[in-house]
Write a protein that holds these residues in place. Structure first.
Motif, PDB file in Angstrom:
ATOM      1  N   LEU A 240       0.035  77.570 -43.609  1.00 38.56           N
ATOM      2  CA  LEU A 240       0.251  77.446 -42.170  1.00 38.56           C
ATOM      3  C   LEU A 240      -0.031  76.021 -41.699  1.00 38.56           C
ATOM      4  O   LEU A 240       0.726  75.450 -40.905  1.00 38.56           O
TER       5      LEU A 240
ATOM      6  N   ARG B 160      -2.123  82.411 -35.305  1.00 37.77           N
ATOM      7  CA  ARG B 160      -3.000  83.405 -35.935  1.00 37.77           C
ATOM      8  C   ARG B 160      -3.211  84.561 -34.988  1.00 37.77           C
ATOM      9  O   ARG B 160      -3.352  84.383 -33.775  1.00 37.77           O
TER      10      ARG B 160
ATOM     11  N   GLN C 123       4.500  75.432 -37.792  1.00 32.89           N
ATOM     12  CA  GLN C 123       3.194  75.918 -37.368  1.00 32.89           C
ATOM     13  C   GLN C 123       3.064  76.051 -35.850  1.00 32.89           C
ATOM     14  O   GLN C 123       2.254  76.841 -35.359  1.00 32.89           O
TER      15      GLN C 123
ATOM     16  N   VAL D 176       6.504  82.369 -43.196  1.00 36.33           N
ATOM     17  CA  VAL D 176       6.290  81.635 -41.941  1.00 36.33           C
ATOM     18  C   VAL D 176       7.593  81.523 -41.161  1.00 36.33           C
ATOM     19  O   VAL D 176       7.624  81.702 -39.939  1.00 36.33           O
TER      20      VAL D 176
ATOM     21  N   ILE E  31      -0.370  86.134 -39.270  1.00 37.42           N
ATOM     22  CA  ILE E  31       0.241  85.317 -38.230  1.00 37.42           C
ATOM     23  C   ILE E  31       1.357  86.088 -37.541  1.00 37.42           C
ATOM     24  O   ILE E  31       1.957  87.005 -38.118  1.00 37.42           O
TER      25      ILE E  31
END
Length: 288
Positions: free
Chosen positions: A242, A253, A248, A225, A169
């Motif tokens: 995620l 991605r 998110q 993240v 990501i």
């Protein structure tokens, strides 16, 4: 052997500090120290190296810790077996999982388990998922939600509950990284310190003959993240992390995702702990 002394000793070994161990066991530090001294006199050996701030186990202390944990587990299993014939199971179940697993899987598991067994108290610990297997093998927990390793340690039983791919990501705004999406493999990487994701990442780099630009090594997928969302680099996390992350919408991605192999999450226990009616009750509830 006095069970109470064993409990104090294992608490001291885990805490590495007399004060913290005493707080955990709801006794005074002098009580912990006195019981340790009695144990050492009974065994005729030094179990702990002391200083003003912390304690460390001697080699004999490490050996005794393993004995103490196994003895306490056997004692708990025996106590639970005496209650197995009762109408209701009573006791405590120690469970370990990551923060993500606590709301991804644990809610559904306990929503069904609690009404069936209201007399069982759940002692929940959360932390780095890479430590889950180790905490089970060391006898620190009864059950853990963990990622299945490449090789399952002997004496461990694993029941899968979900599959999730590993994905790279990056931040929504790629300009924070100073590179184009097509060049993401050259960008700074934020990856786990250890665990299956790190093993897969290392194997992929070797296969691709890639020397990664590692910006940070962290514990916990949630932290990856977070750092990626702030534009510090690209990260590798399970898709399920995620999907459940409050960040998110701040990450995405990356294109051309490599196949990093299956990432299987499940419940793991020591096989010998399945003799415990309480542990067996939770284990039986999980459908593989």
């Amino acid at each position: 052997m006095d069970i109470h002394k064993l409990k104090l000793f294992t608490a001291l070994a885990s805490a590495g500090h007399f004060g913290r161990a005493a707080s955990t066991c709801h006794v005074s530090p002098s009580t912990v120290s006195r019981n340790l001294k009695q144990l050492e006199e009974e065994l005729g050996t030094e179990l702990v190296l002391r200083d003003n701030r912390s304690v460390a186990l001697t080699e004999q202390g490490q050996q005794f810790l393993q004995f103490a944990r196994e003895t306490l587990q056997q004692w708990e299993t025996f106590q639970e077996s005496l209650l197995a014939g009762a109408n209701e199971l009573r006791g405590q179940l120690s469970l370990y999982c990551s923060v993500t697993a606590s709301y991804s899987f644990l809610y559904d598991i306990l929503t069904e388990f609690r009404p069936r067994h209201p007399g069982i108290n759940i002692k929940l610990h959360t932390g780095d998922p890479a430590q889950a297997i180790e905490r089970i093998t060391l006898g620190l927990e009864d059950v853990a939600i963990a990622t299945r390793p490449e090789r399952l340690p002997a004496g461990l039983d694993f029941k899968p509950i979900a599959h999730s791919p590993l994905v790279f990501i990056g931040p929504v705004d790629q300009t924070h990284l100073g590179g184009k999406p097509s060049q993401w493999r050259d960008l700074p990487m934020i990856i786990s310190e250890d665990g299956l994701a790190r093993e897969r990442f290392n194997a992929w780099c070797q296969k691709e003959n890639l020397t990664p630009n590692i910006y940070a090594e962290v514990k916990g997928n949630e932290a990856i993240v977070s750092m990626v969302s702030l534009g510090f680099g690209v990260g590798l996390v399970p898709q399920i992390v995620l999907d459940n992350s409050p960040l998110q919408q701040q990450v995405k991605r990356l294109p051309d995702q490599p196949d990093m192999g299956p990432f299987e999450t499940g419940i793991c226990v020591l096989e010998k702990r399945l003799k415990s009616p309480i542990v067996a009750a939770l284990w039986a509830q999980i459908n593989s």
